[in-house]
Design a protein around this motif. Sequence first.
Motif, PDB file in Angstrom:
ATOM      1  N   HIS B  29     -72.298 -61.919 -18.954  1.00  0.00           N
ATOM      2  CA  HIS B  29     -72.270 -61.657 -17.187  1.00  0.00           C
ATOM      3  C   HIS B  29     -71.023 -62.037 -16.836  1.00  0.00           C
ATOM      4  O   HIS B  29     -71.575 -62.921 -16.584  1.00  0.00           O
ATOM      5  CB  HIS B  29     -73.857 -61.599 -16.520  1.00  0.00           C
ATOM      6  N   VAL B  30     -69.753 -61.398 -16.213  1.00  0.00           N
ATOM      7  CA  VAL B  30     -69.901 -61.700 -14.778  1.00  0.00           C
ATOM      8  C   VAL B  30     -69.718 -62.314 -13.795  1.00  0.00           C
ATOM      9  O   VAL B  30     -69.337 -63.046 -13.037  1.00  0.00           O
ATOM     10  CB  VAL B  30     -68.201 -60.549 -15.081  1.00  0.00           C
ATOM     11  N   SER B  31     -70.402 -61.593 -12.999  1.00  0.00           N
ATOM     12  CA  SER B  31     -70.976 -61.334 -11.853  1.00  0.00           C
ATOM     13  C   SER B  31     -72.782 -61.855 -11.579  1.00  0.00           C
ATOM     14  O   SER B  31     -73.340 -62.019 -12.558  1.00  0.00           O
ATOM     15  CB  SER B  31     -71.316 -60.062 -11.153  1.00  0.00           C
ATOM     16  N   LEU B  32     -72.184 -62.935 -10.813  1.00  0.00           N
ATOM     17  CA  LEU B  32     -74.065 -64.179 -10.316  1.00  0.00           C
ATOM     18  C   LEU B  32     -74.121 -63.734  -8.902  1.00  0.00           C
ATOM     19  O   LEU B  32     -72.932 -64.493  -7.809  1.00  0.00           O
ATOM     20  CB  LEU B  32     -73.760 -65.454 -10.912  1.00  0.00           C
ATOM     21  N   PHE B  33     -74.874 -63.438  -8.937  1.00  0.00           N
ATOM     22  CA  PHE B  33     -75.869 -64.005  -7.435  1.00  0.00           C
ATOM     23  C   PHE B  33     -76.983 -64.801  -6.685  1.00  0.00           C
ATOM     24  O   PHE B  33     -77.739 -64.410  -8.359  1.00  0.00           O
ATOM     25  CB  PHE B  33     -76.276 -62.115  -6.324  1.00  0.00           C
ATOM     26  N   TRP B  34     -76.703 -64.795  -5.734  1.00  0.00           N
ATOM     27  CA  TRP B  34     -78.257 -66.185  -5.714  1.00  0.00           C
ATOM     28  C   TRP B  34     -78.346 -65.363  -4.404  1.00  0.00           C
ATOM     29  O   TRP B  34     -77.650 -64.845  -3.451  1.00  0.00           O
ATOM     30  CB  TRP B  34     -78.216 -67.579  -5.022  1.00  0.00           C
ATOM     31  N   TYR B  35     -79.876 -65.060  -4.413  1.00  0.00           N
ATOM     32  CA  TYR B  35     -80.498 -64.053  -2.794  1.00  0.00           C
ATOM     33  C   TYR B  35     -81.707 -64.898  -2.563  1.00  0.00           C
ATOM     34  O   TYR B  35     -82.532 -66.263  -3.477  1.00  0.00           O
ATOM     35  CB  TYR B  35     -81.177 -62.788  -3.548  1.00  0.00           C
ATOM     36  N   ALA B  67     -73.441 -73.715  -3.028  1.00  0.00           N
ATOM     37  CA  ALA B  67     -73.504 -73.366  -4.798  1.00  0.00           C
ATOM     38  C   ALA B  67     -72.327 -73.534  -5.992  1.00  0.00           C
ATOM     39  O   ALA B  67     -71.477 -73.522  -5.074  1.00  0.00           O
ATOM     40  CB  ALA B  67     -74.396 -71.427  -4.693  1.00  0.00           C
ATOM     41  N   GLU B  68     -72.535 -73.716  -6.931  1.00  0.00           N
ATOM     42  CA  GLU B  68     -71.603 -73.920  -7.556  1.00  0.00           C
ATOM     43  C   GLU B  68     -72.095 -73.179  -9.068  1.00  0.00           C
ATOM     44  O   GLU B  68     -73.216 -72.804  -9.392  1.00  0.00           O
ATOM     45  CB  GLU B  68     -71.188 -75.361  -7.980  1.00  0.00           C
ATOM     46  N   ARG B  69     -70.902 -72.901 -10.114  1.00  0.00           N
ATOM     47  CA  ARG B  69     -70.761 -72.151 -10.932  1.00  0.00           C
ATOM     48  C   ARG B  69     -69.411 -72.078 -12.012  1.00  0.00           C
ATOM     49  O   ARG B  69     -68.566 -71.710 -11.854  1.00  0.00           O
ATOM     50  CB  ARG B  69     -70.664 -70.656 -10.912  1.00  0.00           C
ATOM     51  N   PRO B  70     -69.112 -73.687 -11.841  1.00  0.00           N
ATOM     52  CA  PRO B  70     -67.871 -73.966 -12.754  1.00  0.00           C
ATOM     53  C   PRO B  70     -67.253 -73.873 -14.326  1.00  0.00           C
ATOM     54  O   PRO B  70     -66.351 -73.850 -14.134  1.00  0.00           O
ATOM     55  CB  PRO B  70     -68.570 -76.077 -13.629  1.00  0.00           C
ATOM     56  N   GLU B  71     -68.356 -73.506 -14.861  1.00  0.00           N
ATOM     57  CA  GLU B  71     -67.416 -73.088 -16.135  1.00  0.00           C
ATOM     58  C   GLU B  71     -67.905 -71.308 -16.755  1.00  0.00           C
ATOM     59  O   GLU B  71     -67.615 -70.513 -17.759  1.00  0.00           O
ATOM     60  CB  GLU B  71     -67.483 -73.960 -17.605  1.00  0.00           C
ATOM     61  N   GLY B  72     -68.276 -70.371 -14.686  1.00  0.00           N
ATOM     62  CA  GLY B  72     -67.979 -68.740 -14.763  1.00  0.00           C
ATOM     63  C   GLY B  72     -69.962 -68.966 -16.076  1.00  0.00           C
ATOM     64  O   GLY B  72     -69.877 -67.097 -16.213  1.00  0.00           O
ATOM     65  N   SER B  73     -70.859 -69.977 -16.226  1.00  0.00           N
ATOM     66  CA  SER B  73     -71.619 -69.136 -16.693  1.00  0.00           C
ATOM     67  C   SER B  73     -72.657 -70.221 -15.762  1.00  0.00           C
ATOM     68  O   SER B  73     -73.283 -69.248 -14.992  1.00  0.00           O
ATOM     69  CB  SER B  73     -72.096 -69.100 -18.515  1.00  0.00           C
ATOM     70  N   VAL B  74     -73.282 -71.186 -16.173  1.00  0.00           N
ATOM     71  CA  VAL B  74     -74.535 -71.455 -15.238  1.00  0.00           C
ATOM     72  C   VAL B  74     -74.297 -71.565 -13.903  1.00  0.00           C
ATOM     73  O   VAL B  74     -73.406 -72.024 -13.764  1.00  0.00           O
ATOM     74  CB  VAL B  74     -75.005 -72.766 -16.255  1.00  0.00           C
ATOM     75  N   LEU B  96     -73.022 -57.364 -15.142  1.00  0.00           N
ATOM     76  CA  LEU B  96     -71.852 -57.689 -16.503  1.00  0.00           C
ATOM     77  C   LEU B  96     -70.837 -57.287 -15.560  1.00  0.00           C
ATOM     78  O   LEU B  96     -69.557 -58.319 -16.637  1.00  0.00           O
ATOM     79  CB  LEU B  96     -72.275 -55.934 -17.309  1.00  0.00           C
ATOM     80  N   ARG B  97     -70.464 -56.729 -14.481  1.00  0.00           N
ATOM     81  CA  ARG B  97     -69.447 -56.921 -13.707  1.00  0.00           C
ATOM     82  C   ARG B  97     -69.206 -56.814 -13.506  1.00  0.00           C
ATOM     83  O   ARG B  97     -69.334 -57.981 -12.528  1.00  0.00           O
ATOM     84  CB  ARG B  97     -68.838 -55.011 -14.400  1.00  0.00           C
ATOM     85  N   GLY B 107     -72.757 -50.605 -10.803  1.00  0.00           N
ATOM     86  CA  GLY B 107     -73.495 -51.734 -12.101  1.00  0.00           C
ATOM     87  C   GLY B 107     -75.326 -52.118 -11.144  1.00  0.00           C
ATOM     88  O   GLY B 107     -75.673 -52.372 -10.139  1.00  0.00           O
ATOM     89  N   GLU B 108     -75.554 -52.870 -12.686  1.00  0.00           N
ATOM     90  CA  GLU B 108     -77.078 -53.010 -12.470  1.00  0.00           C
ATOM     91  C   GLU B 108     -76.860 -54.557 -12.197  1.00  0.00           C
ATOM     92  O   GLU B 108     -75.397 -55.169 -13.078  1.00  0.00           O
ATOM     93  CB  GLU B 108     -78.106 -52.819 -13.528  1.00  0.00           C
ATOM     94  N   LEU B 109     -78.212 -54.783 -11.177  1.00  0.00           N
ATOM     95  CA  LEU B 109     -78.138 -56.352 -11.060  1.00  0.00           C
ATOM     96  C   LEU B 109     -79.276 -56.100 -12.046  1.00  0.00           C
ATOM     97  O   LEU B 109     -80.269 -56.087 -10.979  1.00  0.00           O
ATOM     98  CB  LEU B 109     -77.751 -56.674  -9.814  1.00  0.00           C
ATOM     99  N   PHE B 110     -79.346 -58.006 -12.524  1.00  0.00           N
ATOM    100  CA  PHE B 110     -81.137 -58.086 -13.310  1.00  0.00           C
ATOM    101  C   PHE B 110     -81.011 -59.679 -12.628  1.00  0.00           C
ATOM    102  O   PHE B 110     -80.626 -60.654 -12.896  1.00  0.00           O
ATOM    103  CB  PHE B 110     -80.221 -58.460 -14.893  1.00  0.00           C
ATOM    104  N   PHE B 111     -82.352 -59.604 -12.431  1.00  0.00           N
ATOM    105  CA  PHE B 111     -82.862 -60.200 -11.620  1.00  0.00           C
ATOM    106  C   PHE B 111     -83.437 -61.674 -12.168  1.00  0.00           C
ATOM    107  O   PHE B 111     -84.309 -61.073 -13.346  1.00  0.00           O
ATOM    108  CB  PHE B 111     -83.658 -59.927 -10.508  1.00  0.00           C
ATOM    109  N   GLY B 112     -84.193 -62.516 -12.368  1.00  0.00           N
ATOM    110  CA  GLY B 112     -84.256 -63.779 -12.302  1.00  0.00           C
ATOM    111  C   GLY B 112     -85.713 -63.630 -12.182  1.00  0.00           C
ATOM    112  O   GLY B 112     -86.334 -62.563 -11.091  1.00  0.00           O
TER     113      GLY B 112
END
Lengths: 110, 120
Positions: B29-35, B67-74, B96-97, B107-112
């Motif tokens: 997944h390309v996009s990551l959000f914090w809420y 917030a950080e996402r240094p390698e584009g995943s975690v 995903l996008r 695009g769908e956002l999937f939440f944890g």
Amino acid sequence: GQQLNQSPQSMFIQEGEDVSMNCTSSSIFNTWLWYKQEPGEGPVLLIALYKAGELTSNGRLTAQFGITRKDSFLNISASIPSDVGIYFCAGLILTGKLIFGQGTTLQVKP
Amino acid sequence: GAGVSQSPRYKVAKRGQDVALRCDPISGHVSLFWYQQALGQGPEFLTYFQNEAQLDKSGLPSDRFFAERPEGSVSTLKIQRTQQEDSAVYLCASSLRGFKRSGRAEGELFFGEGSRLTVL
């Protein structure tokens, strides 16, 4: 800023009844989403609406994207106990940010 | 796992402590959000990453939030010198996008499941 007004705030209904909730905004959104959240869980997407006037169904759920692009409603037909939860509408803006409503808490009496 | 994974699920901190919350998005997944979700409220946007780039941090309430996402995943959301008003559920979502500033937003956002932070 952009805000969504969701109503009703809560509903307590009998199993088998139909449910309707709606969401209005002072701003236009190009995408409306409806989520359900259960205790201790994150929101789960129910229905996504991409076109003004669009009517979309997902099982017993039906949602519509208002013509003005400033409102949407969600209907649940023949409610069952597992429909219990908090339902959120959300407007998606171009940068991917979701603006959420305050939620409608649904309780279903067996 | 198949979904968005967040840890810890619960965190109790004393006022003034620093906390770090982790998000493992869905693979690829390309996009990551914090809420941030306060009790009885809908989630409110904090920040958005597209791969490793933080494209929007307009929702971060103060400079204590980072917030950080240094390698584009975690991704990690860090809150320094926690205050009682920071008590909330912090939700991570991935998509995903990427989202462009022009064109149609889809695009769908999937939440944890969220990380519940309680500051005493």
